[in-house]
Write an enzyme that holds these catalytic residues in place. Structure first.
Site, PDB file in Angstrom:
ATOM      1  N   LYS A  71     -27.992  17.396   8.379  1.00 13.28           N
ATOM      2  CA  LYS A  71     -26.788  17.938   7.768  1.00 13.28           C
ATOM      3  C   LYS A  71     -26.174  19.012   8.654  1.00 13.28           C
ATOM      4  O   LYS A  71     -26.280  18.967   9.866  1.00 13.28           O
ATOM      5  CB  LYS A  71     -27.113  18.446   6.367  1.00 13.28           C
ATOM      6  CG  LYS A  71     -27.535  17.325   5.407  1.00 13.28           C
ATOM      7  CD  LYS A  71     -27.431  17.773   3.976  1.00 13.28           C
ATOM      8  CE  LYS A  71     -27.620  16.628   3.015  1.00 13.28           C
ATOM      9  NZ  LYS A  71     -27.200  16.995   1.645  1.00 13.28           N
ATOM     10  N   GLY A 124     -32.575  17.718  14.491  1.00  9.81           N
ATOM     11  CA  GLY A 124     -31.716  16.602  14.102  1.00  9.81           C
ATOM     12  C   GLY A 124     -31.547  15.696  15.312  1.00  9.81           C
ATOM     13  O   GLY A 124     -31.167  16.166  16.381  1.00  9.81           O
ATOM     14  N   TRP A 142     -25.739  25.676  12.391  1.00  9.24           N
ATOM     15  CA  TRP A 142     -24.981  26.541  13.300  1.00  9.24           C
ATOM     16  C   TRP A 142     -25.739  26.632  14.613  1.00  9.24           C
ATOM     17  O   TRP A 142     -26.973  26.627  14.644  1.00  9.24           O
ATOM     18  CB  TRP A 142     -24.837  27.938  12.691  1.00  9.24           C
ATOM     19  CG  TRP A 142     -24.281  28.969  13.639  1.00  9.24           C
ATOM     20  CD1 TRP A 142     -22.963  29.198  13.914  1.00  9.24           C
ATOM     21  CD2 TRP A 142     -25.020  29.910  14.432  1.00  9.24           C
ATOM     22  NE1 TRP A 142     -22.839  30.222  14.843  1.00  9.24           N
ATOM     23  CE2 TRP A 142     -24.084  30.672  15.176  1.00  9.24           C
ATOM     24  CE3 TRP A 142     -26.376  30.178  14.607  1.00  9.24           C
ATOM     25  CZ2 TRP A 142     -24.462  31.682  16.062  1.00  9.24           C
ATOM     26  CZ3 TRP A 142     -26.757  31.179  15.484  1.00  9.24           C
ATOM     27  CH2 TRP A 142     -25.804  31.918  16.197  1.00  9.24           C
ATOM     28  N   HIS A 143     -24.990  26.706  15.719  1.00 13.56           N
ATOM     29  CA  HIS A 143     -25.559  27.011  17.028  1.00 13.56           C
ATOM     30  C   HIS A 143     -24.808  28.201  17.603  1.00 13.56           C
ATOM     31  O   HIS A 143     -23.598  28.357  17.374  1.00 13.56           O
ATOM     32  CB  HIS A 143     -25.411  25.827  17.988  1.00 13.56           C
ATOM     33  CG  HIS A 143     -26.070  24.571  17.526  1.00 13.56           C
ATOM     34  ND1 HIS A 143     -27.388  24.521  17.138  1.00 13.56           N
ATOM     35  CD2 HIS A 143     -25.583  23.311  17.372  1.00 13.56           C
ATOM     36  CE1 HIS A 143     -27.686  23.286  16.783  1.00 13.56           C
ATOM     37  NE2 HIS A 143     -26.604  22.537  16.899  1.00 13.56           N
ATOM     38  N   ARG A 182     -25.655  12.656  14.925  1.00 10.06           N
ATOM     39  CA  ARG A 182     -27.094  12.805  14.699  1.00 10.06           C
ATOM     40  C   ARG A 182     -27.397  12.691  13.209  1.00 10.06           C
ATOM     41  O   ARG A 182     -26.496  12.683  12.365  1.00 10.06           O
ATOM     42  CB  ARG A 182     -27.571  14.168  15.215  1.00 10.06           C
ATOM     43  CG  ARG A 182     -26.885  15.349  14.544  1.00 10.06           C
ATOM     44  CD  ARG A 182     -27.585  16.666  14.801  1.00 10.06           C
ATOM     45  NE  ARG A 182     -26.789  17.793  14.348  1.00 10.06           N
ATOM     46  CZ  ARG A 182     -26.701  18.202  13.092  1.00 10.06           C
ATOM     47  NH1 ARG A 182     -27.346  17.542  12.138  1.00 10.06           N
ATOM     48  NH2 ARG A 182     -25.955  19.245  12.763  1.00 10.06           N
ATOM     49  N   GLY A 183     -28.687  12.644  12.898  1.00  4.21           N
ATOM     50  CA  GLY A 183     -29.094  12.712  11.513  1.00  4.21           C
ATOM     51  C   GLY A 183     -29.036  14.142  11.010  1.00  4.21           C
ATOM     52  O   GLY A 183     -28.656  15.070  11.718  1.00  4.21           O
ATOM     53  N   CYS A 238     -28.519  23.013   6.587  1.00  8.33           N
ATOM     54  CA  CYS A 238     -29.289  21.775   6.417  1.00  8.33           C
ATOM     55  C   CYS A 238     -29.218  21.254   4.985  1.00  8.33           C
ATOM     56  O   CYS A 238     -30.045  20.435   4.579  1.00  8.33           O
ATOM     57  CB  CYS A 238     -30.746  21.964   6.849  1.00  8.33           C
ATOM     58  SG  CYS A 238     -30.925  22.502   8.564  1.00  8.33           S
ATOM     59  N   GLY A 268     -31.614  16.981  19.215  1.00  7.37           N
ATOM     60  CA  GLY A 268     -32.956  17.543  19.320  1.00  7.37           C
ATOM     61  C   GLY A 268     -33.180  18.722  18.411  1.00  7.37           C
ATOM     62  O   GLY A 268     -33.103  18.593  17.192  1.00  7.37           O
TER      63      GLY A 268
END
Length: 266
Positions: free
Chosen positions: A76, A186, A79-80, A73-74, A215, A197
């Site tokens: 940077k 992103g 965290w998830h 993805r685009g 980011c 997303g």
């Protein structure tokens, strides 16, 4: 195909491993490209994981060597994890694709969600995502007893907030009354169909963000809906609200191809 389909993949004890969700995205993306299914939004929680977009610099990754999954993805690094609602809208867009318009639609749905809870959020020019705006610089408390005019994050290229105590931690941006991101975005567009997303911080432990430069932004931080409201808010409570606003924004958007300006012939 008309309509927008939501798929709730897993939350809480059923949180979905990142690789599993990424594989499912690719499967759904291929089916959407072939017009076998309608536009689809995958909604889920992940176990704790750091993911890095294509523009991530080495000096933005965890200092302690914590593993990071590099993705297509685009954006940077981010965290998830638990307490964060992640959405992967897989939507076919007209060509030439207007990526910025797609990002703005996702932002709008989340801004409306926050507004429904009484929280005012906004966009920040040059920085995607949804933001809680901080106080004017001149009214913010000084960091470490220093005037903000000498904020080393802005003046010293060698300064690393991760090595300089909690007063610079992204998770404490609210205490500093700085701009703080409540939802990151992103995306990737392949064959005219979107992937990846948004991640919406509902009630996570934001200290996870302190190990990275979220980011790639050093002079702002992160927020959560629960933290800003000062009360507990659950993913289960927020989920139908986010779905409703995504449906309203994405289904009623007037999708148009990006306008390409042609250079006049000499």
């Amino acid at each position: 195909m008309s309509g927008l389909r939501f798929v709730r993949m897993g939350f809480g004890a059923d949180a979905v491993e990142y690789q599993e969700a990424w594989d499912e995205q690719r499967r759904v993306h291929a089916a959407r490209f072939q017009d076998e299914i309608p536009d689809t939004v995958l909604l889920l929680e992940h176990p704790p994981v750091y993911t890095a977009g294509r523009r991530t610099a080495d000096n933005e990754r965890p200092l302690d060597g914590t593993p990071v999954i590099d993705v297509d993805r685009g954006g940077k690094i981010t965290w998830h994890g638990p307490g964060q609602l992640v959405g992967y809208p897989i939507q076919k867009l007209p060509r030439p694709v207007d990526v910025v318009a797609h990002v703005r639609r996702l932002e709008e749905a989340l801004i409306r969600t926050c507004a429904e809870y009484g929280l005012e959020t906004s966009r920040v020019e040059g920085r995607s995502g949804v933001w809680v705006l901080g106080d004017p610089v001149e009214t913010r408390p000084a960091i470490g007893g220093l005037s903000l005019d000498f904020d080393p994050r802005l003046t010293d290229e060698e300064f690393d907030p991760r090595l300089n105590g909690p007063e610079y931690a992204p998770s404490n941006a609210g205490q500093r009354r700085e701009d703080r991101k409540i939802a990151a975005i992103g995306i990737r567009v392949a064959k005219g169909v979107t992937m990846h997303g948004f991640s919406f911080n509902v009630n996570p432990d934001n200290k996870w963000f302190d190990r990275i430069i979220p980011c790639g932004i050093r002079d702002a931080g992160v927020a959560s809906l629960a933290g800003e409201l000062g009360r507990d808010v659950t993913i289960g409570e927020v989920l139908p609200v986010v779905e409703r606003h995504l449906r309203d924004v994405l289904e009623h958007a007037e999708l148009k191809p990006r306008v390409i300006e042609k250079t006049p012939a000499a």
